[in-house]
Design a protein around this motif. Structure first.
Motif, mmCIF file in Angstrom:
data_model
loop_
_atom_site.group_PDB
_atom_site.id
_atom_site.type_symbol
_atom_site.label_atom_id
_atom_site.label_comp_id
_atom_site.label_asym_id
_atom_site.label_seq_id
_atom_site.Cartn_x
_atom_site.Cartn_y
_atom_site.Cartn_z
ATOM 1 N N LEU A 9 0.846 -1.198 0.000
ATOM 2 C CA LEU A 9 0.000 0.000 0.000
ATOM 3 C C LEU A 9 0.879 1.245 0.000
ATOM 4 O O LEU A 9 1.671 1.454 0.925
ATOM 5 N N THR A 10 0.742 2.053 -1.019
ATOM 6 C CA THR A 10 1.560 3.250 -1.086
ATOM 7 C C THR A 10 0.714 4.441 -1.519
ATOM 8 O O THR A 10 -0.482 4.301 -1.796
ATOM 9 N N ALA A 11 1.322 5.610 -1.538
ATOM 10 C CA ALA A 11 0.693 6.827 -2.050
ATOM 11 C C ALA A 11 1.834 7.791 -2.337
ATOM 12 O O ALA A 11 2.940 7.617 -1.812
ATOM 13 N N SER A 12 1.576 8.773 -3.175
ATOM 14 C CA SER A 12 2.637 9.725 -3.511
ATOM 15 C C SER A 12 3.085 10.473 -2.251
ATOM 16 O O SER A 12 2.335 10.574 -1.274
ATOM 17 N N VAL A 13 4.307 10.999 -2.296
ATOM 18 C CA VAL A 13 4.809 11.786 -1.157
ATOM 19 C C VAL A 13 3.861 12.953 -0.884
ATOM 20 O O VAL A 13 3.533 13.248 0.269
ATOM 21 N N GLU A 14 3.370 13.591 -1.958
ATOM 22 C CA GLU A 14 2.472 14.743 -1.798
ATOM 23 C C GLU A 14 1.188 14.329 -1.072
ATOM 24 O O GLU A 14 0.750 14.997 -0.138
ATOM 25 N N ALA A 15 0.606 13.227 -1.517
ATOM 26 C CA ALA A 15 -0.655 12.781 -0.892
ATOM 27 C C ALA A 15 -0.429 12.446 0.579
ATOM 28 O O ALA A 15 -1.222 12.815 1.449
ATOM 29 N N ARG A 16 0.670 11.760 0.879
ATOM 30 C CA ARG A 16 0.940 11.374 2.268
ATOM 31 C C ARG A 16 1.211 12.611 3.126
ATOM 32 O O ARG A 16 0.731 12.706 4.262
ATOM 33 N N ALA A 17 1.964 13.563 2.580
ATOM 34 C CA ALA A 17 2.272 14.782 3.347
ATOM 35 C C ALA A 17 0.998 15.591 3.590
ATOM 36 O O ALA A 17 0.778 16.109 4.694
ATOM 37 N N ASN A 18 0.137 15.675 2.568
ATOM 38 C CA ASN A 18 -1.106 16.436 2.732
ATOM 39 C C ASN A 18 -2.012 15.828 3.795
ATOM 40 O O ASN A 18 -2.626 16.539 4.591
ATOM 41 N N ARG A 19 -2.077 14.488 3.813
ATOM 42 C CA ARG A 19 -2.912 13.824 4.833
ATOM 43 C C ARG A 19 -2.381 14.113 6.240
ATOM 44 O O ARG A 19 -3.137 14.399 7.155
ATOM 45 N N ARG A 20 -1.076 13.994 6.374
ATOM 46 C CA ARG A 20 -0.444 14.234 7.687
ATOM 47 C C ARG A 20 -0.672 15.691 8.123
ATOM 48 O O ARG A 20 -0.942 15.963 9.286
ATOM 49 N N TYR A 21 -0.550 16.588 7.152
ATOM 50 C CA TYR A 21 -0.738 18.018 7.411
ATOM 51 C C TYR A 21 -2.155 18.268 7.950
ATOM 52 O O TYR A 21 -2.340 18.929 8.977
ATOM 53 N N LYS A 22 -3.140 17.704 7.252
ATOM 54 C CA LYS A 22 -4.538 17.874 7.674
ATOM 55 C C LYS A 22 -4.768 17.327 9.080
ATOM 56 O O LYS A 22 -5.451 17.940 9.901
ATOM 57 N N GLU A 23 -4.184 16.150 9.335
ATOM 58 C CA GLU A 23 -4.322 15.505 10.642
ATOM 59 C C GLU A 23 -3.807 16.428 11.749
ATOM 60 O O GLU A 23 -4.450 16.613 12.782
ATOM 61 N N LYS A 45 10.318 -3.076 0.437
ATOM 62 C CA LYS A 45 10.091 -3.202 -1.004
ATOM 63 C C LYS A 45 8.872 -4.091 -1.232
ATOM 64 O O LYS A 45 8.475 -4.845 -0.337
ATOM 65 N N GLN A 46 8.333 -3.994 -2.422
ATOM 66 C CA GLN A 46 7.136 -4.780 -2.720
ATOM 67 C C GLN A 46 7.523 -6.244 -2.914
ATOM 68 O O GLN A 46 8.447 -6.546 -3.674
ATOM 69 N N ALA A 47 6.822 -7.154 -2.245
ATOM 70 C CA ALA A 47 7.052 -8.579 -2.490
ATOM 71 C C ALA A 47 6.578 -8.893 -3.904
ATOM 72 O O ALA A 47 5.640 -8.269 -4.404
ATOM 73 N N GLU A 48 7.238 -9.868 -4.534
ATOM 74 C CA GLU A 48 6.886 -10.195 -5.927
ATOM 75 C C GLU A 48 5.419 -10.575 -6.075
ATOM 76 O O GLU A 48 4.799 -10.275 -7.083
ATOM 77 N N ASP A 49 4.891 -11.246 -5.040
ATOM 78 C CA ASP A 49 3.502 -11.706 -5.140
ATOM 79 C C ASP A 49 2.529 -10.794 -4.394
ATOM 80 O O ASP A 49 1.420 -11.196 -4.070
ATOM 81 N N ALA A 50 2.943 -9.551 -4.135
ATOM 82 C CA ALA A 50 2.043 -8.609 -3.449
ATOM 83 C C ALA A 50 1.186 -7.851 -4.464
ATOM 84 O O ALA A 50 1.612 -7.600 -5.592
ATOM 85 N N VAL A 51 -0.007 -7.489 -4.031
ATOM 86 C CA VAL A 51 -0.886 -6.647 -4.844
ATOM 87 C C VAL A 51 -0.511 -5.192 -4.569
ATOM 88 O O VAL A 51 -0.452 -4.779 -3.415
ATOM 89 N N TYR A 52 -0.248 -4.427 -5.618
ATOM 90 C CA TYR A 52 0.153 -3.028 -5.475
ATOM 91 C C TYR A 52 -1.097 -2.149 -5.421
ATOM 92 O O TYR A 52 -1.948 -2.232 -6.301
ATOM 93 N N LEU A 53 -1.200 -1.347 -4.366
ATOM 94 C CA LEU A 53 -2.350 -0.439 -4.248
ATOM 95 C C LEU A 53 -1.836 0.976 -4.019
ATOM 96 O O LEU A 53 -1.166 1.232 -3.020
ATOM 97 N N ASP A 54 -2.143 1.873 -4.928
ATOM 98 C CA ASP A 54 -1.754 3.278 -4.753
ATOM 99 C C ASP A 54 -2.996 4.032 -4.291
ATOM 100 O O ASP A 54 -3.969 4.157 -5.044
ATOM 101 N N SER A 55 -2.952 4.519 -3.038
ATOM 102 C CA SER A 55 -4.153 5.132 -2.456
ATOM 103 C C SER A 55 -4.210 6.645 -2.647
ATOM 104 O O SER A 55 -5.080 7.297 -2.090
ATOM 105 N N SER A 56 -3.283 7.190 -3.475
ATOM 106 C CA SER A 56 -3.230 8.666 -3.627
ATOM 107 C C SER A 56 -4.604 9.245 -3.973
ATOM 108 O O SER A 56 -4.974 10.295 -3.458
ATOM 109 N N ASN A 57 -5.310 8.552 -4.857
ATOM 110 C CA ASN A 57 -6.611 9.084 -5.288
ATOM 111 C C ASN A 57 -7.778 8.207 -4.859
ATOM 112 O O ASN A 57 -8.808 8.163 -5.513
ATOM 113 N N MET A 58 -7.577 7.475 -3.755
ATOM 114 C CA MET A 58 -8.665 6.634 -3.246
ATOM 115 C C MET A 58 -9.004 7.080 -1.835
ATOM 116 O O MET A 58 -8.117 7.525 -1.110
ATOM 117 N N ASP A 59 -10.292 6.929 -1.439
ATOM 118 C CA ASP A 59 -10.559 7.221 -0.033
ATOM 119 C C ASP A 59 -10.454 5.925 0.779
ATOM 120 O O ASP A 59 -10.289 4.838 0.219
#
Ligand code: DC
Length: 219
Positions: free
Chosen positions: A143-157, A190-204
């Protein structure tokens, strides 16, 4: 036992998501970051020089970490003291990222994590769960998100908590933590080879939780 591994960088929402998935499925949420944070707290309190491997080893011999669940929420005990609240400080998180690069520290926590997963249905989050701690997990999520998205969430918090945070500083801290966690010699993020990649930048939150639940229900 059902073992769900969720790895990813700081601030991607792993703990929020993992908690909700665990609740929905009736599994236990295991926050491995809290274990590293507890060791970091010990190092801070006792002024342990973390550049000195012998000092780290001695400190690890003095530390016992225990996990329990109270009203479904994980409590972490450092030598018998409940430190679940204190370990949330930013300073403790930064130290955790440093001590987590030490082999003796990782070794100490590995068995505890594997034992919890062997005895319970778990959603376990961290950095090396899918790659190293639970290589045979039933489902692995990166589970990842862009640096911008993560920083913005932390900022809001922090604003919601009444603070006056500096967005650029938050971004710099996140980048530094990513660098440390991804570039250490032992069990780097790092991402495991058999992991599902989820980018939450634009997901709630609900969308991310639902997509993981759907995957579990298909197992
Ligand atoms: O997830 P967190 O921010 O609470 O974790 C704190 C630090 O602990 C993180 O920067 C890296 C380390 N960590 C780790 O190395 N391996 C894990 N499985 C969990 C956390």
């Amino acid at each position: 036992m059902m073992n769900i591994a969720i790895d990813g960088p700081a601030g991607a929402g792993k703990s929020t998501i993992a908690k909700l998935v665990a609740k929905e499925k009736g599994y236990i949420y295991v926050d491995t970051g809290a274990m590293y944070r507890s060791i970091a707290l010990y190092m801070i309190r006792n002024n342990v020089n973390i550049e000195d491997d012998a000092a780290i080893k001695n400190a690890c011999d003095e530390i016992s970490i225990d996990i329990s669940y109270e009203a479904g929420s994980q409590q972490v005990y450092l030598n018998g003291e409940n430190v679940s609240v204190e370990i949330r400080q930013e300073q403790v998180g930064n130290m955790a990222s440093k001590v987590a690069a030490k082999p003796v520290v990782r070794e100490k926590l590995l068995q505890l994590q594997r034992d919890l997963a062997a005895a319970n249905n778990v959603v376990m989050d961290g950095r090396d769960i899918g790659t190293f701690v639970l290589p045979n997990a039933n489902l692995k999520i990166y589970l990842t998100a862009s640096v911008e998205a993560r920083a913005n969430r932390r900022y809001k918090e922090l604003v919601e908590k009444g603070g006056n945070p500096d967005l650029e500083q938050i971004k710099a801290d996140i980048e530094q933590r990513d660098y440390q966690d991804m570039n250490r010699d032992i069990a780097p993020l790092k991402q495991a080879e058999d992991a599902v990649y989820l980018d939450s930048s634009n997901m709630d939150i609900n969308q991310v939780v639902q997509s993981i639940i759907d995957k579990i229900n298909c197992l």
